[in-house]
Design a protein around this motif. Structure first.
Motif, PDB file in Angstrom:
ATOM      1  N   LEU A 210       0.787  -1.231  -0.110  1.00 22.60           N
ATOM      2  CA  LEU A 210       0.095   0.042  -0.079  1.00 22.60           C
ATOM      3  C   LEU A 210       0.680   1.354   0.001  1.00 22.60           C
ATOM      4  O   LEU A 210       0.572   2.070  -0.842  1.00 22.60           O
ATOM      5  N   ILE A 211       1.698   1.213   1.005  1.00 22.42           N
ATOM      6  CA  ILE A 211       2.436   2.583   1.135  1.00 22.42           C
ATOM      7  C   ILE A 211       3.598   2.855   0.084  1.00 22.42           C
ATOM      8  O   ILE A 211       3.776   3.966  -0.358  1.00 22.42           O
ATOM      9  N   ASP A 212       4.292   1.714  -0.343  1.00 22.83           N
ATOM     10  CA  ASP A 212       5.453   1.896  -1.398  1.00 22.83           C
ATOM     11  C   ASP A 212       4.902   1.663  -2.741  1.00 22.83           C
ATOM     12  O   ASP A 212       5.430   2.292  -3.745  1.00 22.83           O
ATOM     13  N   ARG A 213       3.946   0.680  -2.896  1.00 21.42           N
ATOM     14  CA  ARG A 213       3.438   0.463  -4.368  1.00 21.42           C
ATOM     15  C   ARG A 213       1.963   0.911  -4.705  1.00 21.42           C
ATOM     16  O   ARG A 213       1.583   0.763  -5.697  1.00 21.42           O
ATOM     17  N   SER A 214       1.426   1.511  -3.744  1.00 21.71           N
ATOM     18  CA  SER A 214       0.042   2.046  -3.947  1.00 21.71           C
ATOM     19  C   SER A 214      -0.849   1.149  -4.579  1.00 21.71           C
ATOM     20  O   SER A 214      -1.686   1.538  -4.976  1.00 21.71           O
ATOM     21  N   ASP A 215      -0.930  -0.037  -4.018  1.00 17.43           N
ATOM     22  CA  ASP A 215      -1.577  -1.343  -4.469  1.00 17.43           C
ATOM     23  C   ASP A 215      -2.492  -1.640  -3.538  1.00 17.43           C
ATOM     24  O   ASP A 215      -2.313  -2.492  -2.542  1.00 17.43           O
ATOM     25  N   GLU A 216      -3.754  -0.798  -3.251  1.00 14.00           N
ATOM     26  CA  GLU A 216      -4.734  -1.118  -2.256  1.00 14.00           C
ATOM     27  C   GLU A 216      -5.373  -2.347  -2.195  1.00 14.00           C
ATOM     28  O   GLU A 216      -5.600  -3.004  -1.303  1.00 14.00           O
ATOM     29  N   LEU A 217      -5.654  -2.833  -3.561  1.00 14.88           N
ATOM     30  CA  LEU A 217      -6.235  -4.256  -3.574  1.00 14.88           C
ATOM     31  C   LEU A 217      -5.297  -5.399  -3.175  1.00 14.88           C
ATOM     32  O   LEU A 217      -5.919  -6.150  -2.579  1.00 14.88           O
ATOM     33  N   SER A 218      -4.268  -5.314  -3.598  1.00 16.89           N
ATOM     34  CA  SER A 218      -3.417  -6.505  -3.076  1.00 16.89           C
ATOM     35  C   SER A 218      -3.007  -6.342  -1.740  1.00 16.89           C
ATOM     36  O   SER A 218      -3.014  -7.252  -0.930  1.00 16.89           O
ATOM     37  N   CYS A 219      -3.066  -5.034  -1.071  1.00 12.94           N
ATOM     38  CA  CYS A 219      -2.904  -4.860   0.195  1.00 12.94           C
ATOM     39  C   CYS A 219      -4.288  -5.430   1.090  1.00 12.94           C
ATOM     40  O   CYS A 219      -3.664  -6.371   2.062  1.00 12.94           O
ATOM     41  N   ALA A 220      -5.083  -5.253   0.703  1.00 11.15           N
ATOM     42  CA  ALA A 220      -6.304  -5.739   1.309  1.00 11.15           C
ATOM     43  C   ALA A 220      -6.390  -7.271   1.501  1.00 11.15           C
ATOM     44  O   ALA A 220      -6.798  -8.042   2.127  1.00 11.15           O
ATOM     45  N   LYS A 221      -6.248  -7.672   0.155  1.00 12.81           N
ATOM     46  CA  LYS A 221      -5.942  -9.289   0.005  1.00 12.81           C
ATOM     47  C   LYS A 221      -5.153  -9.951   0.865  1.00 12.81           C
ATOM     48  O   LYS A 221      -5.101 -11.160   1.416  1.00 12.81           O
ATOM     49  N   ALA A 222      -3.963  -9.358   0.894  1.00  7.95           N
ATOM     50  CA  ALA A 222      -2.825  -9.826   1.751  1.00  7.95           C
ATOM     51  C   ALA A 222      -3.175  -9.844   3.244  1.00  7.95           C
ATOM     52  O   ALA A 222      -2.797 -10.854   3.862  1.00  7.95           O
ATOM     53  N   LEU A 223      -3.942  -8.760   3.719  1.00  7.83           N
ATOM     54  CA  LEU A 223      -4.221  -8.830   5.076  1.00  7.83           C
ATOM     55  C   LEU A 223      -5.157  -9.857   5.519  1.00  7.83           C
ATOM     56  O   LEU A 223      -5.317 -10.207   6.659  1.00  7.83           O
TER      57      LEU A 223
ATOM     58  N   GLN B 191      -9.624  -5.057   9.021  1.00  4.14           N
ATOM     59  CA  GLN B 191     -10.074  -4.001   8.606  1.00  4.14           C
ATOM     60  C   GLN B 191      -9.368  -2.885   9.487  1.00  4.14           C
ATOM     61  O   GLN B 191      -8.779  -1.738   9.085  1.00  4.14           O
ATOM     62  N   SER B 192      -9.191  -3.136  10.702  1.00  5.19           N
ATOM     63  CA  SER B 192      -8.605  -2.230  11.867  1.00  5.19           C
ATOM     64  C   SER B 192      -7.100  -2.129  11.362  1.00  5.19           C
ATOM     65  O   SER B 192      -6.636  -0.923  11.350  1.00  5.19           O
ATOM     66  N   GLU B 193      -6.455  -3.181  10.911  1.00  3.52           N
ATOM     67  CA  GLU B 193      -5.153  -3.199  10.277  1.00  3.52           C
ATOM     68  C   GLU B 193      -5.249  -2.279   9.100  1.00  3.52           C
ATOM     69  O   GLU B 193      -3.957  -1.606   8.928  1.00  3.52           O
ATOM     70  N   MET B 194      -5.942  -2.404   8.098  1.00  7.53           N
ATOM     71  CA  MET B 194      -6.123  -1.778   7.242  1.00  7.53           C
ATOM     72  C   MET B 194      -6.236  -0.080   7.245  1.00  7.53           C
ATOM     73  O   MET B 194      -5.433   0.611   6.651  1.00  7.53           O
ATOM     74  N   GLU B 195      -6.906   0.121   8.368  1.00  2.00           N
ATOM     75  CA  GLU B 195      -7.242   1.577   8.584  1.00  2.00           C
ATOM     76  C   GLU B 195      -5.662   2.090   9.086  1.00  2.00           C
ATOM     77  O   GLU B 195      -5.616   3.414   8.893  1.00  2.00           O
ATOM     78  N   ASP B 196      -5.236   1.416   9.745  1.00  2.00           N
ATOM     79  CA  ASP B 196      -3.757   1.941  10.562  1.00  2.00           C
ATOM     80  C   ASP B 196      -2.844   2.216   9.591  1.00  2.00           C
ATOM     81  O   ASP B 196      -2.248   3.190   9.611  1.00  2.00           O
TER      82      ASP B 196
END
Length: 468
Positions: free
Chosen positions: A205-218, A228-233
């Motif tokens: 998310l932060i380095d690659r701006s890939d929100e979809l992959s970030c949510a999938k990994a989480l 969800q709470s970790e995603m918000e953090d």
């Protein structure tokens, strides 16, 4: 999360511990190999001084490789991702294993030196990237235990190397090339298992701006109902950084916002290496001999020291998210200070009373337990927690560089310290342990169950005072 920890650890810090450990068993066989190779090549005996020099190069080139690995580990983690850097690192280990394995049949001791250098690079990268990855994938309430996986696999590697290096297994004269080339097995294991696990969500998310992959990994790491709470953090941290690019190591030295975090990491890293743990292992054989243990049995007793480290790393991993970082690391340094005093007295009066060597033995195991309970594992954990995403890889590069330079310096200076001060060398380590404990007590806030942004705000009070 547990399976991720295993997949990351087996090819990460396990390699460092394993390769530090296995070089001790075949020392005499490598000496013989160097003599025979030199004689067949130049038709004359190898000078004893040159033999000592060549062996020193084989043993210490690992540290130089580790330093190079630490210097490039942070950049690899930024360019290839945390997971990508770890996967690529295994090819270095496999090449190193091949070179060390064929050195004996080809009669080229230069390949042994090259292989040790490459496996040092592998270890340096692993020590840098593994805690970075684990610190980023773990939820707040498990971050300490996950990051302790670094220490657990490191000590597990040391113990495994001690066991495999026994003369009944691969430590004999026939099998030592296999022992040195066995580093390829952890590398193959990581190449087999790690691709099944996601990249670090924070990196995505932060380095690659890939929100979809970030949510999938989480979702994979934390479950579909808990992520969800970790995603918000992560999103809050991303907003606070406001598109800030990953920093270079030299930029941290001029950044007022991370001044005290950087000082803390440097002090703790140097404290870990200069704490006297190397002196303990140096004196262990002498103390065991004084206690009446025969030279043939000492390698088996030494397994107890490796088991102690492994046990305390596991214990620390279970306690760290309940007790907190501060209490464990301060307590560890204070206990080490106490055992330095006991060891100084017991080694001074070692030959006066028959029971004193057993006090020394007890002190050695207690010192190792105290080291593993605090300084041994928590130092790497805190490096991950004290920095936000843009500064974290650079912080690990600096911490790793300081660690390897300290490791090399101790290896060079330690024999002179011991020869000059004898058992009183532990008074030097007593002073060092006590000073690090005071530093941590005065300056390090508790980081348990805090987000990276909350920890940053704590340090802002030190970095900017009233203007925080």
């Amino acid at each position: 999360l547990f399976l991720t920890l295993c997949a990351v650890g087996i090819g990460g810090t396990f390699q460092y511990g394993y390769n530090v450990s296995i070089i001790n068993a075949p020392t005499q066989h490598i000496h013989k190999f160097l003599n025979e190779t030199w004689t067949s090549r130049y038709h004359k005996e190898l000078n004893p001084d040159l033999l000592t020099f060549l062996w020193s190069v084989i043993a210490s080139i690992f540290s130089l490789g580790g330093l190079c690995g630490a210097l490039i580990g942070g950049s690899m983690a930024i360019r290839l991702g945390r997971k990508g850097a770890l996967l690529m690192n295994n090819f270095i280990a496999i090449l190193a294993s091949i070179l060390m394995g064929i050195s004996f049949p080809t009669g080229l001791f230069e390949l042994l030196i090259a292989g040790r250098f490459l496996i040092g690079i592998n270890s340096g990268i692993g020590l840098c990237v593994q805690p970075l990855y684990l610190g980023e994938v773990a939820p707040k309430h498990l971050r300490g235990g996950m990051a302790m996986g670094t220490s657990i696999f490191l000590t597990g590697g040391i113990l495994t190397g001690q066991i495999i290096g026994l003369r009944e297994l691969l430590g004999g004269e026939m099998f030592w090339p296999l022992l040195l080339s066995s580093s390829c097995f952890p590398a193959f294991a990581q190449l087999l298992f790690l691709p099944w696990f996601p990249e670090s969500p924070r990196y995505l998310l932060i380095d690659r701006s890939d929100e979809l992959s970030c949510a999938k990994a989480l979702r994979r790491f934390h479950g579909s109902s808990e992520y969800q709470s970790e995603m918000e953090d992560i999103q809050r941290e991303c907003s606070a950084l406001d598109g800030e690019k990953p920093k270079k190591p030299w930029q941290l030295f001029t950044d007022c916002g991370v001044r005290w975090q950087l000082i803390t990491v440097i002090v703790m890293t140097m404290g870990q290496q200069l704490s006297g743990i190397n002196a303990i292992y140096f004196y262990a054989t002498y103390v065991f001999e004084q206690a009446g243990i025969s030279a043939e049995k000492i390698p088996y007793v030494t397994l107890g020291t490796g088991a102690c480290e492994c046990l305390t790393a596991l214990t620390c991993g279970l306690l760290i998210d309940y007790v907190g970082r501060r209490y464990l690391i301060i307590g560890g340094y204070l206990l080490m200070s106490l055992w330095c005093i006991v060891l100084t007295f017991s080694l001074t009066y070692q030959e006066l009373y028959s029971w004193v060597p057993y006090v020394s033995m007890t002190s050695i195991f207690a010192f190792i337990l105290s080291f593993g309970l605090g300084p041994g594992g928590i130092t790497n954990t805190l490096t991950a927690e004290l920095f936000v995403q843009s500064s974290r890889p650079a912080a690990y590069t600096i911490g790793g560089t300081v660690s390897w330079i300290s490791f090399f310096t101790v290896g060079m200076l330690f024999p002179f310290i011991v020869n000059g001060l004898k058992q009183y060398c532990f008074l030097v380590f007593l002073l060092e342990c006590a000073l690090v404990a005071v530093f941590i007590f005065l300056l390090l806030p508790e980081t348990k169950n805090k987000s990276f942004l909350e920890i940053k705000k704590e340090f802002n009070k030190l970095n900017f005072g009233r203007n925080a």
